[in-house]
Each structure stands twice: as C-alpha cells, then as structure tokens.
Design an enzyme around this catalytic site. Sequence first.
Site, PDB file in Angstrom:
ATOM      1  N   THR A 142       6.409   0.381   1.793  1.00  0.00           N
ATOM      2  CA  THR A 142       7.396   1.157   2.357  1.00  0.00           C
ATOM      3  C   THR A 142       6.726   2.360   3.523  1.00  0.00           C
ATOM      4  OG1 THR A 142       8.881   0.960   0.876  1.00  0.00           O
ATOM      5  CG2 THR A 142       9.299   2.778   2.231  1.00  0.00           C
TER       6      THR A 142
ATOM      7  N   LEU B 115       0.906  -1.247  -0.016  1.00  0.00           N
ATOM      8  CA  LEU B 115      -0.038   0.041  -0.067  1.00  0.00           C
ATOM      9  C   LEU B 115       0.793   1.324   0.235  1.00  0.00           C
ATOM     10  CD1 LEU B 115      -2.616  -1.332   2.681  1.00  0.00           C
ATOM     11  CD2 LEU B 115      -3.049  -0.690   0.108  1.00  0.00           C
TER      12      LEU B 115
ATOM     13  N   LYS C 283      15.409  -0.697   5.462  1.00  0.00           N
ATOM     14  CA  LYS C 283      14.909  -0.172   4.013  1.00  0.00           C
ATOM     15  C   LYS C 283      15.421   1.353   4.059  1.00  0.00           C
ATOM     16  CE  LYS C 283      12.432   0.925   0.382  1.00  0.00           C
ATOM     17  NZ  LYS C 283      12.142   0.578  -0.976  1.00  0.00           N
TER      18      LYS C 283
HETATM   19  P1  NAD Z   1       0.691   2.146  -6.374  1.00  0.00           P
HETATM   20  O1  NAD Z   1       0.299   3.566  -5.963  1.00  0.00           O
HETATM   21  O2  NAD Z   1       1.336   2.105  -7.749  1.00  0.00           O
HETATM   22  O3  NAD Z   1      -0.132   1.179  -5.598  1.00  0.00           O
HETATM   23  C1  NAD Z   1      -0.886   1.252  -4.599  1.00  0.00           C
HETATM   24  C2  NAD Z   1      -2.062   0.521  -4.790  1.00  0.00           C
HETATM   25  O4  NAD Z   1      -2.700   0.483  -3.549  1.00  0.00           O
HETATM   26  C3  NAD Z   1      -3.186   1.171  -5.559  1.00  0.00           C
HETATM   27  O5  NAD Z   1      -3.406   0.328  -6.717  1.00  0.00           O
HETATM   28  C4  NAD Z   1      -4.122   1.729  -4.674  1.00  0.00           C
HETATM   29  O6  NAD Z   1      -5.542   1.869  -5.521  1.00  0.00           O
HETATM   30  C5  NAD Z   1      -4.006   0.744  -3.714  1.00  0.00           C
HETATM   31  N1  NAD Z   1      -4.738   1.205  -2.428  1.00  0.00           N
HETATM   32  C6  NAD Z   1      -4.622   2.343  -1.572  1.00  0.00           C
HETATM   33  N2  NAD Z   1      -5.334   2.416  -0.602  1.00  0.00           N
HETATM   34  C7  NAD Z   1      -5.981   1.051  -0.677  1.00  0.00           C
HETATM   35  C8  NAD Z   1      -7.051   0.458   0.426  1.00  0.00           C
HETATM   36  N3  NAD Z   1      -7.402   1.264   1.404  1.00  0.00           N
HETATM   37  N4  NAD Z   1      -7.258  -0.834   0.088  1.00  0.00           N
HETATM   38  C9  NAD Z   1      -6.912  -1.256  -0.960  1.00  0.00           C
HETATM   39  N5  NAD Z   1      -6.144  -0.693  -1.758  1.00  0.00           N
HETATM   40  C10 NAD Z   1      -5.686   0.281  -1.744  1.00  0.00           C
HETATM   41  O7  NAD Z   1       2.156   2.144  -5.403  1.00  0.00           O
HETATM   42  P2  NAD Z   1       3.447   1.081  -5.756  1.00  0.00           P
HETATM   43  O8  NAD Z   1       4.238   1.985  -6.470  1.00  0.00           O
HETATM   44  O9  NAD Z   1       2.966  -0.117  -6.124  1.00  0.00           O
HETATM   45  O10 NAD Z   1       4.051   1.117  -4.331  1.00  0.00           O
HETATM   46  C11 NAD Z   1       3.638   0.484  -3.316  1.00  0.00           C
HETATM   47  C12 NAD Z   1       4.428   0.594  -2.084  1.00  0.00           C
HETATM   48  O11 NAD Z   1       5.711   0.100  -2.503  1.00  0.00           O
HETATM   49  C13 NAD Z   1       4.644   1.915  -1.474  1.00  0.00           C
HETATM   50  O12 NAD Z   1       4.655   1.998  -0.154  1.00  0.00           O
HETATM   51  C14 NAD Z   1       6.086   2.406  -2.205  1.00  0.00           C
HETATM   52  O13 NAD Z   1       6.839   3.431  -1.626  1.00  0.00           O
HETATM   53  C15 NAD Z   1       6.585   0.784  -2.222  1.00  0.00           C
HETATM   54  N6  NAD Z   1       7.781   0.919  -3.178  1.00  0.00           N
HETATM   55  C16 NAD Z   1       7.595   1.146  -4.500  1.00  0.00           C
HETATM   56  C17 NAD Z   1       8.473   0.950  -5.392  1.00  0.00           C
HETATM   57  C18 NAD Z   1       8.218   1.380  -6.835  1.00  0.00           C
HETATM   58  O14 NAD Z   1       9.099   1.508  -7.585  1.00  0.00           O
HETATM   59  N7  NAD Z   1       7.173   1.603  -7.125  1.00  0.00           N
HETATM   60  C19 NAD Z   1       9.943   0.586  -4.922  1.00  0.00           C
HETATM   61  C20 NAD Z   1       9.886   0.066  -3.605  1.00  0.00           C
HETATM   62  C21 NAD Z   1       8.914   0.159  -2.765  1.00  0.00           C
END
Ligand code: NAD
Length: 302
Positions: free
Chosen positions: A100, A66, A175
Amino acid sequence: MAKRVAFVGLGNMGSGMAANLVKSGFEVKAFDLSELATTQARDNGCYIASTAAEAVVDADFVVTMLPNGSIVETVYIGDENAKGLLDSIPETALILDCSTIAPINARTVGSAAAAKSRRFVDAPVSGGVAAAAAGTLAFMVGGSEADFEDSKTVLTAMGSNIFRAGDVGAGQAAKICNNMLLAVHMAGTAEALQLGVDNGLDPVVLSEIMLKSSGCNWSLEKYNPMPGVMDGVPASNHYEGGFLVDLMLKDLGLAMEASLRSQSSVPMGAAARNLFNLHKHSDGEDKGSKDFSSIQQFYSKS
Ligand code: NAD
C-alpha cells in the site's frame, strides 16, 4: 515448466501470499531483509535468494509486498548506494507491487519501469493477514488491460476478487478511497452504538434494528465494534488481531496526501484521521497495535 515468481517482502502479509503461490505450483524465489522471515518462507517451500536482485534475475513475475512508498521506489529504482531491481528484472517479466503506497509512488515506479521497457502494475490488497494466509485477498490493479490479464496468472493464487481500477496508480487510488470510507463508517457506527447505549439501549437490539434500517453498513454487518455484540470479531477479543490502528492511520495519511494533490475536499476523511490519531494516543497508552474497531473505546465513558 513451473512459472517462476520472485517475491520480495515476506512480512505479515507477504509470507502467506508467497506460501499460496508455492501451493499453486509456482516456483517462488524469495527475499527479505529479515532472517526470521526468510526462514519461515523456506519452511513454506520458497527458495531463498541472498539478494533481491538474485531473486528476480530469471523471474516470469516479480511480486513485492513492502512497508511503504519510499522503500518500494528505492527497491525498484535504486539510490546513490545501490542499483534498483529494474536493472535486473528480465524484459519479459511482469512486475506487481502489492504494497500500500501513494498513487504518485506507483506512477513513479511505473514510469521508471516503462523507461526501461519493463511492465509494471500496482496491485494493493484489501483483506488482512488472515485473508493473505487463506488466499482470499481482493486485489485492485492499476495497469494496462493486457498487463491486468497477465497479472491474474499469479493474483488468482493469492486472492478471490481481482479488479482493474484503471491505469498505473489507479489500484492505489481505489485502495485509499475504500479505506477512507471504511474508517468513516467504522467511526460512525461506533458513535451511533455509544449514543444508543448512553440513551438506555441494548447494543445488541440497536445493532439488529440498524442492520434492517438505513444505517446498515459493512462495519455493523461484519465487524461490530461494540464488545459482546458479535462473535468472532476483534471487539469480542479485546481488539486483538484484525486490522491495526497504525495501518488505518497509514492509509488515512495516504488519503489526505492524495486529497491535497487533487485538491479534493475530504472533511469526513480528515475527521476520521483525527479521531483514529486521538484514539491511538488516548488513555496514556499507544493503541496503534489494537484492531481499528477499538475506536469504540474512544467514545466509551467508562
Ligand atoms: P510487514 O512489516 O510485516 O512486512 C514487510 C516486510 O518487508 C518485512 O518482513 C521487512 O523485513 C521487509 N522489507 C522491508 N524493506 C525491505 C527491503 N528493502 N528488501 C526486502 N525486504 C524488505 O508489513 P505487512 O503487514 O506485511 O504489510 C506489507 C504491506 O501490505 C504494507 O504496505 C501494508 O500497508 C500493506 N497491507 C497490510 C495489511 C495488514 O493487515 N498487515 C493489510 C493490507 C495491506
């Protein structure tokens, strides 16, 4: 019988991770607020639940991916409007939050889970969207030895390096430290390359020299920020794709928050956060969705 995984949060990272669980033979029941995300997950072989509570009710493992800490806390613990998932998750299930978030958020959820006799680990990832799709993420796990061993059942389907950092919250702390260091050596590498160019050096030659000298580091070796020096990195693709400036700023913000709590001195991390923030807002455009190696442009004179 296939082990059942409930997966909540099917965004850029979660969609690939859930697809890899399906490929490894898990029965994945998934939920996301976005219809686009759930449609894609269905195409990838997940069963779609109509609520997060429905997804977790008979799960062996619960995985969340999330956006931030307050969402993670609300999803698990609930608020004045809705109950949290901890009330629906079976006592036998292991909960893994891969988002994260701040270590304090992870410990809050971990304590709430323990109070309801549920097992929780924080398991943030290193590696971006490509690694999530390829199943090559690194996981930094915070939890008991026994829960860590159990967590590997699902984490090995999504990643290739799995570490136990310590107790609940320690995965997030690891992290944050790693990404603060990444920001510092990326900014330092960009600064050194620009100094070289400004003093008449070819950045290809300078990179070769530093790679074999004491300035060698991961940013220089795998992710050279100067366009044209290395193939297949965001710098040679207009800084598209990769790890976004906005996500680096999020992680640096978490590092600053953690440093305040522990009263640690982090002058390099603070400078890096300022640099990335200034860069994001430079030249009258929002560079938040550029790859973080675009910090090179901050130093460029043209
Ligand atoms: P994203 O915004 O693409 O995905 C998050 C998803 O969560 C969305 O599809 C959203 O609709 C859903 N969501 C939000 N609130 C919700 C709820 N209450 N119930 C159900 N679904 C819900 O983000 P991401 O890029 O996939 O990143 C996710 C996590 O991973 C973050 O914490 C980010 O910091 C971490 N992260 C991302 C990357 C990257 O390169 N994108 C790398 C390492 C870590």
